[in-house]
Enzyme design. Structure first.
Site, PDB file in Angstrom:
ATOM      1  N   HIS A  29      14.283 -23.834 -35.308  1.00  0.00           N
ATOM      2  CA  HIS A  29      13.342 -24.483 -34.401  1.00  0.00           C
ATOM      3  C   HIS A  29      12.626 -25.640 -35.076  1.00  0.00           C
ATOM      4  CE1 HIS A  29      10.810 -21.283 -36.313  1.00  0.00           C
ATOM      5  NE2 HIS A  29       9.888 -22.219 -36.313  1.00  0.00           N
ATOM      6  N   HIS A 101       6.203 -28.544 -38.294  1.00  0.00           N
ATOM      7  CA  HIS A 101       7.203 -28.107 -39.269  1.00  0.00           C
ATOM      8  C   HIS A 101       8.547 -27.963 -38.580  1.00  0.00           C
ATOM      9  CE1 HIS A 101       5.997 -24.044 -37.687  1.00  0.00           C
ATOM     10  NE2 HIS A 101       7.270 -23.749 -37.881  1.00  0.00           N
ATOM     11  N   GLU A 150      10.034 -24.430 -42.997  1.00  0.00           N
ATOM     12  CA  GLU A 150      10.008 -22.968 -42.897  1.00  0.00           C
ATOM     13  C   GLU A 150      11.427 -22.465 -43.117  1.00  0.00           C
ATOM     14  OE1 GLU A 150       8.920 -21.644 -38.968  1.00  0.00           O
ATOM     15  OE2 GLU A 150       8.511 -19.600 -39.639  1.00  0.00           O
TER      16      GLU A 150
HETATM   17 CO    CO Z   1       8.052 -21.909 -37.217  1.00  0.00          CO
END
Ligand code: CO
Length: 155
Positions: A29, A101, A150
């Site tokens: 994502h 992010h 991440e």
């Molecule tokens: Co995330």
């Protein structure tokens, strides 16, 4: 006059002296910090025809999130729920919202954390279990050219 880089000139090696790379998979994502989650959910549903999941509270991080699902990845929409949330601090600097992010998957979180450390990439914190039950950690953006990355177990 600057020389053009050719195939015979490899990119400079910024890895930690040949240590193993982080076993990265796919993009899971991209996360966008938003001041108004309902408005963001409506935008992604109406403007992009995305299926948007029901919002979920993540009290540990002080955020409420929903996902706009695309064929190959998701857009994570995050609204802070308390002023000391890291996302609230981000919105102080970017009041209209913005990309916060992006997330890459890895099949092996301990190996990924070890590889990151061996390459001198700082972890923002040790791996933790996310609201979805999967293990994840963040890399310090100062070590990843300004982007907060991440690393997460795949679904
Ligand atoms: Co995330």
């Amino acid at each position: 006059m600057s020389k053009t880089r050719s195939d015979s000139e490899p990119m400079p090696d910024r890895s930690g002296g040949g240590s193993a790379p982080i076993p990265a998979g796919t993009i899971d994502h991209v996360a966008v910090a938003v001041p108004d989650l309902d408005a963001a959910m409506r935008l992604y549903a109406a403007a992009f025809g995305a299926r948007v999941t029901d919002p979920v509270d993540v009290p540990e991080q002080g955020i409420r999130i929903a996902y706009a699902e695309l064929a190959n990845a998701r857009v994570e929409l995050m609204q802070p729920t308390r002023p000391d949330s890291p996302v609230a601090k981000f919105l102080e600097r970017n009041p209209k919202g913005g990309i916060h992010h992006f997330c890459m998957t890895t099949g092996d979180i301990p190996a990924a954390a070890e590889a990151a450390a061996a390459q001198g990439l700082r972890l923002v914190s040790a791996p933790v279990r996310g609201h979805h039950g999967r293990q994840l950690f963040f890399l310090h953006p100062g070590d990843t050219i300004g982007a907060l990355v991440e690393i997460e177990e795949p679904e």
